[in-house]
Write an enzyme that holds these catalytic residues in place. Structure first.
Site, PDB file in Angstrom:
ATOM      1  N   ARG A 237       0.829  -1.206   0.000  1.00  0.00           N
ATOM      2  CA  ARG A 237       0.000   0.000   0.000  1.00  0.00           C
ATOM      3  C   ARG A 237       0.859   1.249   0.000  1.00  0.00           C
ATOM      4  O   ARG A 237       1.900   1.305   0.690  1.00  0.00           O
ATOM      5  CB  ARG A 237      -0.890   0.053   1.250  1.00  0.00           C
ATOM      6  CG  ARG A 237      -2.164  -0.770   1.143  1.00  0.00           C
ATOM      7  CD  ARG A 237      -3.104  -0.207   0.073  1.00  0.00           C
ATOM      8  NE  ARG A 237      -4.280  -1.019  -0.145  1.00  0.00           N
ATOM      9  CZ  ARG A 237      -4.388  -2.029  -1.003  1.00  0.00           C
ATOM     10  NH1 ARG A 237      -3.350  -2.368  -1.758  1.00  0.00           N
ATOM     11  NH2 ARG A 237      -5.506  -2.687  -1.150  1.00  0.00           N
ATOM     12  N   GLU A 266      -3.934   7.670  -5.261  1.00  0.00           N
ATOM     13  CA  GLU A 266      -4.053   6.947  -6.543  1.00  0.00           C
ATOM     14  C   GLU A 266      -5.233   7.478  -7.342  1.00  0.00           C
ATOM     15  O   GLU A 266      -6.349   7.504  -6.802  1.00  0.00           O
ATOM     16  CB  GLU A 266      -4.202   5.448  -6.279  1.00  0.00           C
ATOM     17  CG  GLU A 266      -2.939   4.860  -5.680  1.00  0.00           C
ATOM     18  CD  GLU A 266      -2.983   3.326  -5.503  1.00  0.00           C
ATOM     19  OE1 GLU A 266      -4.013   2.708  -5.846  1.00  0.00           O
ATOM     20  OE2 GLU A 266      -1.987   2.777  -5.031  1.00  0.00           O
ATOM     21  N   HIS A 288      -0.653   0.341  -9.705  1.00  0.00           N
ATOM     22  CA  HIS A 288      -1.419  -0.586  -8.853  1.00  0.00           C
ATOM     23  C   HIS A 288      -1.910  -1.795  -9.658  1.00  0.00           C
ATOM     24  O   HIS A 288      -3.109  -2.029  -9.799  1.00  0.00           O
ATOM     25  CB  HIS A 288      -2.606   0.142  -8.184  1.00  0.00           C
ATOM     26  CG  HIS A 288      -3.117  -0.591  -6.969  1.00  0.00           C
ATOM     27  ND1 HIS A 288      -3.669   0.048  -5.891  1.00  0.00           N
ATOM     28  CD2 HIS A 288      -3.170  -1.920  -6.660  1.00  0.00           C
ATOM     29  CE1 HIS A 288      -4.040  -0.834  -4.975  1.00  0.00           C
ATOM     30  NE2 HIS A 288      -3.744  -2.042  -5.430  1.00  0.00           N
TER      31      HIS A 288
HETATM   32  N1  LIG Z   1      -0.851  -4.237  -5.078  1.00  0.00           N
HETATM   33  C1  LIG Z   1      -1.878  -5.034  -5.115  1.00  0.00           C
HETATM   34  O1  LIG Z   1      -2.601  -5.070  -6.093  1.00  0.00           O
HETATM   35  C2  LIG Z   1      -2.160  -5.912  -3.962  1.00  0.00           C
HETATM   36  C3  LIG Z   1      -1.835  -5.517  -2.697  1.00  0.00           C
HETATM   37  N2  LIG Z   1      -2.104  -6.317  -1.639  1.00  0.00           N
HETATM   38  C4  LIG Z   1      -1.739  -5.826  -0.321  1.00  0.00           C
HETATM   39  O2  LIG Z   1      -0.735  -6.643   0.221  1.00  0.00           O
HETATM   40  C5  LIG Z   1      -0.775  -6.537   1.631  1.00  0.00           C
HETATM   41  C6  LIG Z   1      -0.587  -7.899   2.267  1.00  0.00           C
HETATM   42  O3  LIG Z   1      -1.638  -8.752   1.924  1.00  0.00           O
HETATM   43  P1  LIG Z   1      -1.733 -10.213   2.565  1.00  0.00           P
HETATM   44  O4  LIG Z   1      -0.419 -10.864   2.534  1.00  0.00           O
HETATM   45  O5  LIG Z   1      -2.865 -10.867   1.926  1.00  0.00           O
HETATM   46  O6  LIG Z   1      -2.105  -9.839   4.057  1.00  0.00           O
HETATM   47  P2  LIG Z   1      -1.942 -10.771   5.334  1.00  0.00           P
HETATM   48  O7  LIG Z   1      -2.900 -10.259   6.311  1.00  0.00           O
HETATM   49  O8  LIG Z   1      -1.977 -12.200   4.961  1.00  0.00           O
HETATM   50  O9  LIG Z   1      -0.472 -10.443   5.836  1.00  0.00           O
HETATM   51  C7  LIG Z   1      -0.112  -9.227   6.432  1.00  0.00           C
HETATM   52  C8  LIG Z   1       0.997  -9.499   7.426  1.00  0.00           C
HETATM   53  O10 LIG Z   1       1.449  -8.251   7.940  1.00  0.00           O
HETATM   54  C9  LIG Z   1       1.795  -8.469   9.285  1.00  0.00           C
HETATM   55  N3  LIG Z   1       1.841  -7.193   9.987  1.00  0.00           N
HETATM   56  C10 LIG Z   1       0.792  -6.456  10.438  1.00  0.00           C
HETATM   57  N4  LIG Z   1       1.250  -5.348  11.037  1.00  0.00           N
HETATM   58  C11 LIG Z   1       2.595  -5.405  10.975  1.00  0.00           C
HETATM   59  C12 LIG Z   1       3.622  -4.543  11.435  1.00  0.00           C
HETATM   60  N5  LIG Z   1       3.345  -3.398  12.065  1.00  0.00           N
HETATM   61  N6  LIG Z   1       4.888  -4.880  11.192  1.00  0.00           N
HETATM   62  C13 LIG Z   1       5.188  -6.023  10.541  1.00  0.00           C
HETATM   63  N7  LIG Z   1       4.252  -6.898  10.097  1.00  0.00           N
HETATM   64  C14 LIG Z   1       2.965  -6.570  10.307  1.00  0.00           C
HETATM   65  C15 LIG Z   1       0.730  -9.396   9.779  1.00  0.00           C
HETATM   66  O11 LIG Z   1       1.148 -10.082  10.938  1.00  0.00           O
HETATM   67  C16 LIG Z   1       0.552 -10.335   8.618  1.00  0.00           C
HETATM   68  O12 LIG Z   1       1.356 -11.487   8.747  1.00  0.00           O
HETATM   69  C17 LIG Z   1      -2.100  -5.852   1.957  1.00  0.00           C
HETATM   70  O13 LIG Z   1      -1.854  -4.485   2.230  1.00  0.00           O
HETATM   71  C18 LIG Z   1      -2.859  -5.961   0.684  1.00  0.00           C
HETATM   72  O14 LIG Z   1      -3.799  -4.962   0.551  1.00  0.00           O
HETATM   73  C19 LIG Z   1      -2.681  -7.552  -1.786  1.00  0.00           C
HETATM   74  C20 LIG Z   1      -3.040  -7.985  -3.019  1.00  0.00           C
HETATM   75  C21 LIG Z   1      -2.831  -7.188  -4.221  1.00  0.00           C
HETATM   76  O1  LIG Z   2      -6.373  -6.743  -3.196  1.00  0.00           O
HETATM   77  C1  LIG Z   2      -5.739  -5.721  -2.923  1.00  0.00           C
HETATM   78  O2  LIG Z   2      -5.435  -5.392  -1.773  1.00  0.00           O
HETATM   79  C2  LIG Z   2      -5.317  -4.850  -3.986  1.00  0.00           C
HETATM   80  O3  LIG Z   2      -4.613  -3.922  -3.733  1.00  0.00           O
HETATM   81  C3  LIG Z   2      -5.851  -5.055  -5.341  1.00  0.00           C
HETATM   82  O4  LIG Z   2      -6.444  -3.851  -5.738  1.00  0.00           O
HETATM   83  P1  LIG Z   2      -7.372  -3.788  -7.039  1.00  0.00           P
HETATM   84  O5  LIG Z   2      -8.514  -4.725  -6.815  1.00  0.00           O
HETATM   85  O6  LIG Z   2      -6.550  -4.229  -8.182  1.00  0.00           O
HETATM   86  O7  LIG Z   2      -7.815  -2.375  -7.143  1.00  0.00           O
END
Ligand SMILES: NC(=O)C1=CN([C@@H]2O[C@H](COP(=O)(O)OP(=O)(O)OC[C@H]3O[C@@H](n4cnc5c(N)ncnc54)[C@H](O)[C@@H]3O)[C@@H](O)[C@H]2O)C=CC1
Ligand SMILES: O=C(O)C(=O)COP(=O)(O)O
Length: 609
Positions: A237, A266, A288
């Protein structure tokens, strides 16, 4: 002229893959409306039962408050930082997401950025397209043998780790909540502090949600502790890296490069640090795109659309962000009991507040589940049903939508304390397998310490939902707090389910057996001749038909308790009974008042269940 549709309406203001939408189109009216401004969205949201979004739509408190019919906000992806989940919860709106559907896509995109930054792919691509041939300027570094430092070892972080392991990278992570065994299985060493991780990083990659503890977590001070050869990746993010500080570090050469997919704003605002980062030769930038693969979009679309179907069909979703997790089989078993407690709550509020000389609404309740109900994994639906039942008679119909999502919060805001108890006393001597007893306490000490016989200690695993949080409580063999001298003041309703039909088996000090349904006239009277005739003839004169009648004598426990009470006036008490009449229409106040008197009844109330 178009004929208005009566199907529930679903609004989709962003591009969501058609694979999931196909599941909706037969049963619901689906509006795909892209490019709406916040104001336009607010103007139309009141027509919709469901809203399906990705990361672009800002589901703000303002929007949610305008959404009068909304039952669900479905986020076709992982991050719900664009949804005001707190306000949704308080409004009883379920927020669901797709926690797994795009994980692989996000991880692969991270690795794509890692390799692009390592090998200057972005710059090389622009250079060659501009007709240049710059081999020596664009020499890169290899991933093999380098340290990949992962912040946030959750689903995406672990997937990145597994892929990077194949490259021969050394894997370190900082995540105070990560599982040691999962980390070890992925060959990741967990470090105790972010500071230690930053010093080791050749590539730093962020995979946490955007929350208070992660906002701005990589700023000027953190960047200053990193190797000048380090490269930074962010597919999580915007807002987690201070964009001004990163820009300065890249310009000063204290950081070697960055691969960035997500931005503080964004799309980024013109003339901002983000736009300067995008233009920077050491940065590989994407708009993104982490989740933007055909496969991920199919996955998340099907996942959230299935959940929208569940919610609009009155079932529970599998990935609610703000609702408790309840197994579907358990929910089915609980359903008749949820209906029972809801009726008990509603009966309580109406009966005790509609009576002439009504006492004020009590706000401390003990609810005891016994028999088969003690084996439940959760009693949350029962708790929610009770709160809904207690409050719905005194909440306007377009008022608060009380459900599993917000019941605890609503109870807390209303100052209602509900102690839940499970009584392990079995009910083998009773004809039904599970009783539920609701007891509104008369104002007295909350401690029930006493030495009566027939008292057992009940387990109270869910007592945390009370604000009093007792760890154990004392209950009688029928699962209720035993009746004694002081308890005569308690207001008690007990019920059970037979098949799927809820029954009330006790009201006040009287045992009866009636179906809590329709309009009921409840009269307390001295058990003497002529009372039934008197009530019947008065109702007849008022044009009210009696559909059924049930006479409830004093409950055995009450008789016994009152008989043993010093100074108890058994003659008076034993002489009373409750008359419950099912009637075909509401009974006016004047008729109810007319029933009360020496010839008639002592007390009367009308309830609609
Ligand atoms: N760019 C994109 O299109 C996408 C972005 N994302 C983003 O990726 C990120 C991670 O997603 P997931 O792995 O599914 O989430 P998740 O919930 O499985 O993992 C997040 C991890 O962060 C850890 N965490 C929380 N606070 C923390 C801190 N202060 N310091 C260190 N670790 C901490 C948690 O313990 C957890 O293990 C989310 O922000 C999600 O929105 C996910 C999918 C697509
Ligand atoms: O799943 C997430 O957290 C994402 O960041 C994906 O975002 P999007 O659905 O591609 O706008």
């Amino acid at each position: 002229m178009t004929i208005p549709t009566l199907k529930p309406r679903i609004l989709i203001p962003e591009k969501v893959s058609p694979d999931g939408l196909a599941l909706l189109k037969d049963r619901f009216h689906v509006d795909e409306k892209k490019g709406l401004s916040a104001e336009e969205l607010k103007t139309i949201i009141g027509d919709y039962e469901a809203l399906i979004v990705r990361s672009e739509t800002k589901v703000t408190a303002d929007l949610l408050q305008a959404a009068k019919k909304l039952k669900v906000v479905a986020r076709a992806g992982v991050g719900v930082d664009n949804v005001d989940v707190k306000v949704a919860t308080s409004l009883g709106i379920i927020v669901v997401n797709s926690p797994i559907g795009n994980i692989n896509a996000a991880a692969e995109h991270t690795v794509a950025l890692l390799m692009s930054v390592a090998r200057n792919i972005g710059e090389a691509n622009s250079s060659i397209k501009a007709g240049k041939w710059e081999r020596s300027r664009l020499v890169g570094v290899e991933a093999k043998g380098k340290t990949l430092a992962i912040v946030g070892l959750g689903k995406v972080g672990l997937t990145v780790a597994r892929i990077a392991n194949g490259f021969g990278m050394r894997l370190l992570a900082y995540d105070p909540y990560a599982s040691e065994s999962l980390a070890a299985a992925a060959s990741v060493a967990l470090l105790p502090t972010l500071a230690e991780l930053l010093q080791e990083a050749d590539f730093l990659t962020l995979h946490t949600p955007l929350i208070a503890s992660t906002k701005g977590m990589i700023g000027k001070a953190e960047l200053a502790t990193m190797k000048p050869t380090a490269r930074i990746l962010n597919v999580a993010r915007g807002g987690m890296i201070d964009e001004d500080a990163l820009l300065a570090a890249l310009d000063d050469g204290t950081i070697a490069g960055a691969g960035i997919d997500v931005w503080t704003s964004e799309p980024p605002e013109a003339e901002s640090s983000a736009t300067r980062l995008i233009a920077h030769p050491k940065v590989v930038a994407t708009p993104h795109l982490g989740a933007s693969t055909k496969e991920a979009q199919e996955n998340v679309s099907i996942d959230v659309c299935e959940q929208v179907v569940s919610i609009l069909s009155g079932e529970l979703p599998r990935s609610a962000v703000n609702a408790p997790i309840i197994l579907p089989e358990e929910y089915r078993t609980l359903q008749p009991f949820v209906s029972l407690v809801e009726k008990m709550g509603s009966l309580y509020t109406q009966h005790y507040s509609n009576r002439v000389n009504a006492q004020s609404f009590r706000t401390t309740f003990d609810i005891t589940y016994e028999g088969a109900l003690t084996n439940l994994h959760t009693t949350k639906p029962l708790f929610a049903g009770l709160v809904k039942g207690l409050l719905s008679p005194i909440t306007s119909s377009d008022g608060l939508n009380i459900n599993l999502v917000n019941a605890e919060l609503v109870a807390k805001h209303r100052g209602i304390l509900i102690n839940e108890h499970r009584s392990r006393e079995n009910v083998e001597d009773k004809p039904y397998s599970s009783f539920i007893t609701l007891r509104a306490r008369a104002s007295r000490s909350t401690s029930h310490a006493r030495s009566d016989k027939n008292i057992s200690r009940s387990t109270s695993p869910s007592a945390a939902r009370t604000l009093l949080s007792p760890t154990t409580s004392l209950t009688g063999v029928d699962g209720s707090t035993p009746i004694g001298k002081n308890d005569a003041e308690d207001q008690v309703i007990q019920g059970f389910v037979s098949g799927t039909q809820p029954f009330i088996s006790r009201l006040d000090r009287f045992k009866g057996e009636f179906v809590p349904k329709g309009t009921l006239l409840i009269c307390r009277n001295f058990d003497s001749c002529g009372k039934i005739g008197f009530v019947g003839s008065l109702l007849g004169k008022a044009g009210v038909n009696i559909k059924f009648m049930n006479v409830a004598p004093l409950h055995d426990d009450v008789e016994e308790a009152e008989a043993t009470n010093e100074g108890g006036n058994k003659a008076d008490a034993g002489n009373e009974a409750l008359m419950i009449l099912g009637v075909d229409r509401p009974v006016g106040d004047d008729v109810v008042q007319g029933l009360i008197g020496p010839e008639g009844v002592v007390e009367a109330s009308v309830v609609t269940l």
